[in-house]
Design a protein around this motif. Structure first.
Motif, short mmCIF file in Angstrom:
data_model
loop_
_atom_site.label_atom_id
_atom_site.label_comp_id
_atom_site.label_asym_id
_atom_site.label_seq_id
_atom_site.Cartn_x
_atom_site.Cartn_y
_atom_site.Cartn_z
N ASP A 161 34.33 62.01 12.07
CA ASP A 161 35.33 63.01 12.43
C ASP A 161 34.78 64.42 12.21
OD1 ASP A 161 37.74 64.24 13.09
OD2 ASP A 161 38.46 64.16 11.02
N GLU B 77 31.58 60.04 19.53
CA GLU B 77 32.99 59.72 19.59
C GLU B 77 33.73 60.43 18.46
OE1 GLU B 77 34.10 55.55 20.68
OE2 GLU B 77 31.99 55.22 20.22
N GLY B 78 34.70 61.27 18.84
CA GLY B 78 35.52 61.94 17.84
C GLY B 78 35.05 63.32 17.46
N LYS C 187 36.92 58.57 10.91
CA LYS C 187 38.25 58.21 11.39
C LYS C 187 38.11 57.04 12.35
CE LYS C 187 38.38 61.34 15.38
NZ LYS C 187 39.11 62.46 16.03
N LYS C 188 39.21 56.40 12.62
CA LYS C 188 39.19 55.24 13.52
C LYS C 188 39.55 55.66 14.94
CE LYS C 188 39.80 51.06 10.78
NZ LYS C 188 40.61 49.82 10.61
N VAL C 189 38.70 55.23 15.89
CA VAL C 189 38.95 55.45 17.32
C VAL C 189 38.77 54.11 18.01
CG1 VAL C 189 38.22 56.63 19.41
CG2 VAL C 189 38.19 57.85 17.23
N ASP C 190 39.84 53.62 18.61
CA ASP C 190 39.81 52.32 19.29
C ASP C 190 39.29 51.22 18.36
OD1 ASP C 190 40.74 53.49 21.63
OD2 ASP C 190 38.70 53.93 22.34
N TYR D 82 31.28 66.31 23.94
CA TYR D 82 31.42 65.66 22.64
C TYR D 82 30.07 65.24 22.10
CZ TYR D 82 36.42 65.70 23.31
OH TYR D 82 37.71 66.12 23.49
#
Length: 240
Positions: A173, A21-22, A164-167, A18
């Protein structure tokens, strides 16, 4: 036992899957047998990267020999004006100016493909986006807050991030083109891929030769194992 299994899985998992994140890394199409791609990649490096970065572990002569290209053609089509065939690929930027402009001297990229990986490099070079909060006006989805300008902005165009929202956190994104460049997406992808292909070659110029030799080494090992087995049977025949 569980700890050992977990450690083993961590060791065999591919690193850098990755970008952040995302965002998943994009896959580079590496083919070191494609001499035309390597020549284009070398030219792109000299045009867009050599102004700041060196590749001091390789000479133009080595490129000519490995890619099967005439030395005069390498000096004419790849090397910068005034370079000699025996020269290493050194940047013209001195350390003092580099630290003044960027705060640090840009690293030598001889081994960057081996330390970072081809997919990371490919995604990084395509990962610049407009960020007015930064001094250079750009940021990078793979290497946030990197102190490098987007040298490909005219070719690629300008990108903006979609989040986008992660945790509970806002993460990138994907990136989308906000202002078109001089190249289509496919054309720019080929430029970046050729450049990464060249950097992978530079990281280990003897890779193809090593792979060719490896076949003979494996064949020799199998032959030796077979002979050793027959010899073992002959020795133990008298004992039984």
């Amino acid at each position: 036992m569980k700890k050992l299994i977990t450690l083993f899985l961590l060791l065999i998992m591919p690193l850098g899957v990755y970008a952040s994140e995302g965002m998943k890394l994009q896959e580079a199409d590496i083919d070191l047998s494609d001499s035309a791609s390597l020549q284009r990649g070398a030219k792109h490096f000299v045009t867009y990267c050599l102004g700041c970065h060196s590749i001091k572990h390789i000479r133009y002569l080595r490129i000519a020999l490995d890619l099967g290209v005439d030395e005069k053609k390498v000096l004419k089509d790849i090397a910068p004006e005034g370079a000699g065939i025996y020269d290493q690929m050194h940047t013209a930027m001195n350390a003092h100016d580099a630290e003044k402009w960027f705060g640090i001297q840009p690293p030598d990229l001889s081994l960057v493909s081996r330390s970072r990986g081809a997919d990371w490099l490919y995604s990084y070079l395509k990962g610049f986006y407009t960020d007015k909060t930064k001094v250079l006006g750009t940021n990078n989805a793979v290497f946030p807050d990197v102190g490098m300008p987007n040298v490909f902005w005219q070719l690629q165009g300008e990108q903006k991030p979609l989040y986008k929202k992660v945790d509970g956190k806002q993460v990138i994104d994907k990136l989308v083109i906000e202002e078109l460049g001089t190249m289509t997406e496919a054309e720019f992808d080929r430029v970046v891929n050729d450049l990464v292909n060249f950097l992978v070659y530079v990281g280990e110029p003897v890779q193809l030769e090593r792979q060719r030799m490896g076949k003979y080494v494996i064949f020799f090992i199998f032959m030796f194992v077979g002979i050793a087995y027959l010899l073992k049977r002959e020795y133990w025949r008298d004992i039984h």
